[in-house]
Scaffold this motif. Structure first.
Motif, PDB file in Angstrom:
ATOM      1  N   THR A  74      30.231  34.945  46.737  1.00 33.88           N
ATOM      2  CA  THR A  74      31.064  34.399  45.670  1.00 33.88           C
ATOM      3  C   THR A  74      30.293  34.436  44.347  1.00 33.88           C
ATOM      4  N   GLY A  75      30.964  34.894  43.301  1.00 36.40           N
ATOM      5  CA  GLY A  75      30.298  34.934  41.993  1.00 36.40           C
ATOM      6  C   GLY A  75      30.884  36.021  41.123  1.00 36.40           C
ATOM      7  N   ARG A  76      30.268  36.196  39.967  1.00 34.05           N
ATOM      8  CA  ARG A  76      30.781  37.171  38.998  1.00 34.05           C
ATOM      9  C   ARG A  76      29.905  38.426  38.998  1.00 34.05           C
ATOM     10  N   TYR A  77      30.571  39.570  38.865  1.00 33.72           N
ATOM     11  CA  TYR A  77      29.874  40.868  38.884  1.00 33.72           C
ATOM     12  C   TYR A  77      30.380  41.702  37.713  1.00 33.72           C
ATOM     13  N   ARG A  78      29.428  42.241  36.967  1.00 35.51           N
ATOM     14  CA  ARG A  78      29.790  43.164  35.888  1.00 35.51           C
ATOM     15  C   ARG A  78      29.749  44.579  36.467  1.00 35.51           C
ATOM     16  N   VAL A  79      30.881  45.294  36.385  1.00 37.20           N
ATOM     17  CA  VAL A  79      31.021  46.619  36.998  1.00 37.20           C
ATOM     18  C   VAL A  79      31.357  47.627  35.907  1.00 37.20           C
ATOM     19  N   GLY A  80      30.549  48.683  35.808  1.00 37.64           N
ATOM     20  CA  GLY A  80      30.799  49.704  34.790  1.00 37.64           C
ATOM     21  C   GLY A  80      30.190  51.023  35.209  1.00 37.64           C
ATOM     22  N   PRO A  81      30.325  52.039  34.374  1.00 35.97           N
ATOM     23  CA  PRO A  81      29.790  53.364  34.728  1.00 35.97           C
ATOM     24  C   PRO A  81      28.291  53.337  35.014  1.00 35.97           C
ATOM     25  N   GLU A  82      27.592  52.360  34.443  1.00 34.43           N
ATOM     26  CA  GLU A  82      26.139  52.285  34.683  1.00 34.43           C
ATOM     27  C   GLU A  82      25.816  51.619  36.018  1.00 34.43           C
ATOM     28  N   GLY A  83      26.795  51.010  36.685  1.00 31.68           N
ATOM     29  CA  GLY A  83      26.534  50.347  37.960  1.00 31.68           C
ATOM     30  C   GLY A  83      27.144  48.957  37.995  1.00 31.68           C
ATOM     31  N   ALA A  84      26.670  48.152  38.929  1.00 28.41           N
ATOM     32  CA  ALA A  84      27.239  46.807  39.102  1.00 28.41           C
ATOM     33  C   ALA A  84      26.122  45.813  39.360  1.00 28.41           C
ATOM     34  N   GLU A  85      26.241  44.653  38.737  1.00 34.25           N
ATOM     35  CA  GLU A  85      25.225  43.615  38.954  1.00 34.25           C
ATOM     36  C   GLU A  85      25.846  42.246  38.701  1.00 34.25           C
ATOM     37  N   ARG A  86      25.186  41.219  39.239  1.00 35.32           N
ATOM     38  CA  ARG A  86      25.653  39.855  39.000  1.00 35.32           C
ATOM     39  C   ARG A  86      25.541  39.524  37.518  1.00 35.32           C
ATOM     40  N   THR A  87      26.407  38.641  37.058  1.00 34.58           N
ATOM     41  CA  THR A  87      26.395  38.268  35.645  1.00 34.58           C
ATOM     42  C   THR A  87      26.895  36.825  35.491  1.00 34.58           C
ATOM     43  N   ASP A  88      26.534  36.239  34.341  1.00 32.96           N
ATOM     44  CA  ASP A  88      27.093  34.923  33.989  1.00 32.96           C
ATOM     45  C   ASP A  88      28.209  35.067  32.959  1.00 32.96           C
ATOM     46  N   ALA A  89      28.508  36.296  32.596  1.00 31.90           N
ATOM     47  CA  ALA A  89      29.529  36.531  31.563  1.00 31.90           C
ATOM     48  C   ALA A  89      30.890  36.041  32.061  1.00 31.90           C
ATOM     49  N   PRO A  90      31.791  35.714  31.125  1.00 31.84           N
ATOM     50  CA  PRO A  90      33.118  35.246  31.541  1.00 31.84           C
ATOM     51  C   PRO A  90      33.874  36.323  32.324  1.00 31.84           C
ATOM     52  N   ALA A  91      34.708  35.882  33.250  1.00 28.51           N
ATOM     53  CA  ALA A  91      35.413  36.824  34.132  1.00 28.51           C
ATOM     54  C   ALA A  91      36.602  37.465  33.430  1.00 28.51           C
ATOM     55  N   ASP A  92      36.814  38.777  33.721  1.00 26.55           N
ATOM     56  CA  ASP A  92      38.054  39.446  33.299  1.00 26.55           C
ATOM     57  C   ASP A  92      39.107  39.367  34.397  1.00 26.55           C
ATOM     58  N   LEU A  93      38.675  39.551  35.632  1.00 28.00           N
ATOM     59  CA  LEU A  93      39.612  39.611  36.761  1.00 28.00           C
ATOM     60  C   LEU A  93      39.124  38.685  37.868  1.00 28.00           C
ATOM     61  N   GLN A  94      40.070  37.967  38.463  1.00 27.08           N
ATOM     62  CA  GLN A  94      39.721  37.099  39.601  1.00 27.08           C
ATOM     63  C   GLN A  94      40.401  37.621  40.857  1.00 27.08           C
ATOM     64  N   LEU A  95      39.643  37.695  41.925  1.00 30.53           N
ATOM     65  CA  LEU A  95      40.199  38.240  43.166  1.00 30.53           C
ATOM     66  C   LEU A  95      39.400  37.753  44.367  1.00 30.53           C
ATOM     67  N   ASP A  96      40.045  37.794  45.538  1.00 29.28           N
ATOM     68  CA  ASP A  96      39.355  37.455  46.776  1.00 29.28           C
ATOM     69  C   ASP A  96      38.665  38.696  47.327  1.00 29.28           C
TER      70      ASP A  96
END
Ligand SMILES: CC(C)(COP(=O)(O)OP(=O)(O)OC[C@H]1O[C@@H](n2cnc3c(N)ncnc32)[C@H](O)[C@@H]1OP(=O)(O)O)[C@@H](O)C(=O)NCCC(=O)NCCS
Length: 404
Positions: A332-354
């Motif tokens: 559970t947590g937030r992940y920043r996903v982009g062309p450079e890859g994906a990593e955990r982040t504290d940034a505000p969420a754009d999308l919420q999903l299970d």
């Protein structure tokens, strides 16, 4: 306190748990001879049993493998290949306890992904699995032939059963995991799922295609008598079970061969890639019909950060996903996903999903926009859905192609 206990099975419990599974699936039990031949493939490691008064009442089984993810990498996976609860113990939480034990164990072992084929679509979502790859059933009515210009060179030959047992595992390995969702077939998979069909049960024949670089494709098929007493004679059906090729030419040539076999009314192939272009290969487009498009591989991201980091993404501005995982809360947590890859982040969420919805996005089959329409994703700004569509899309639709 519950009236049953869940634990790994021991070697002595292999046969009773296998019998339990087959009974739950309404399949005939193996004879002693059959068990002597393939029982070793049903190894104790990776299997959890539920026991009441020391008697097995439920089982979940899995074997280790690897699975291809978008971008060409492969990650560690467990193929969950046998789930059943004794009929007099269902709907009392036995499967829930088994799934929880298995997933916790897989997470502790560092497995990235669990996957399965589901007997019913309502069972596994609650455990974080999502239908991540679809497959098609295609029926071609004969006479049918490839259109002129369909690229199908090389030669096709039939193997005898002993040759097939030796060659096909090598060939499958050589063909490689070239679509997201394909899995490696470890050694114990073959005796149960392949050898039995080509060497003992009989009926299955094996065709191999040879291209400029050697053998590069194969198909398993059998004839099915469709006559019913007093009913219409539909003519024999050719059932295609397992068809793989290292390149489109090999697959086209194998289809051409299957369609050329005499005295066959229909060629039917199930569990095919949803984007396999059978109709456009034919001189007469309407000879091929897709008769089913169904959920095929269900995926569970056991280690969300590792899974997200392993795949490649399309060109778009990154999005921040807020993922909820009730059963494995470390995910559970937030992940920043982009062309450079994906990593955990504290940034505000754009999308919420299970986590089950994340699995549906993961292999590239489903679009975030579609899943939001279905109420599976919440987006503060609809533009982020379009970005997620671009990030998660894949050139080829995912496909497993291995039954387990
Ligand atoms: C599917 C099966 C393993 C479920 O086992 P179970 O012990 O009854 O499952 P649980 O009691 O833990 O059920 C958990 C939840 O899933 C639901 N559920 C489980 N199986 C279901 C099914 N087949 N249809 C609808 N709901 C189902 C239960 O109602 C329960 O819901 P709740 O939490 O809202 O009460 C069992 O019914 C079985 O062995 N079926 C035959 C073999 C089979 O299909 N195996 C799966 C192969 S992929």
């Amino acid at each position: 306190m519950s009236d049953f206990a869940v634990r790994p099975i021991t070697d002595y419990e292999r046969r009773p748990t296998f019998d339990l599974l087959l009974q739950a699936l309404h399949s005939p039990l193996p004879t002693d001879d059959a068990w002597a031949r393939f029982g070793d493939s049903w190894a104790a490691p990776g299997k959890f049993g539920a026991f009441a008064a020391d008697r097995p009442i439920g089982i979940t089984s899995g074997f280790p493998t690897t699975i291809a993810v978008p971008g060409g990498a492969s990650v560690s996976a467990t193929a969950v290949d046998g789930v059943g609860v004794r009929a007099d113990w269902t709907r009392r939480g036995v499967l829930t306890a088994l799934m929880s034990a298995q997933l916790t164990d897989l997470a502790a072992r560092g497995t990235t992904i669990a996957c399965l084929h589901a007997s019913e679509a309502v069972i596994y979502g609650r455990f974080g699995y999502g239908p991540a790859a679809l497959s098609a059933t295609v029926e071609v009515t004969r006479p049918a032939r490839l259109r002129d210009g369909a690229a199908a060179g090389g030669a096709v030959r039939l193997l005898d059963p002993a040759e097939a047992r030796d060659l096909i595992p090598v060939l499958y390995h050589r063909i490689g995991l070239h679509r997201p969702g394909m899995i490696a077939r470890p050694e114990p998979w073959w005796p149960i799922a392949h050898d039995r069909r080509v060497t003992r049960d009989g009926g299955y024949r094996v065709a191999v295609h040879t291209g400029p670089d050697g053998d590069d494709g194969f198909a398993l098929f059998c004839s099915v008598d469709q006559t019913t007493p007093g009913g219409p004679d539909h003519g024999p059906l050719l059932e295609v079970r397992d068809l793989h090729g290292a390149n489109p030419e090999a697959i086209t040539a194998l289809w051409g061969f299957l369609l050329s076999i005499d005295l066959v009314a229909t060629v039917r192939a199930s569990a095919r890639p949803a984007d396999e272009p059978v109709a456009v290969l034919l001189a007469d487009f309407r000879r091929a019909r897709t008769t089913a498009l169904e959920d095929d591989l269900w995926v569970r991201l056991v280690d969300v950060p590792a899974a997200l980091a392993a795949r490649a993404y399309g060109a778009a501005e990154p999005v921040v996903l807020d993922v909820a995982d009730r059963l494995l809360p470390a995910n559970t947590g937030r992940y920043r996903v982009g062309p450079e890859g994906a990593e955990r982040t504290d940034a505000p969420a754009d999308l919420q999903l299970d986590v089950d919805t994340l699995a549906m996005l993961y292999l590239g089959e489903w679009r975030a926009t579609t899943l939001a329409h279905a109420g599976r994703i919440t987006a503060a700004d609809p533009a982020t859905l379009t970005r997620a569509d671009r990030l998660f899309t894949t050139d080829l639709r995912p496909w497993c192609g291995t039954f387990f």
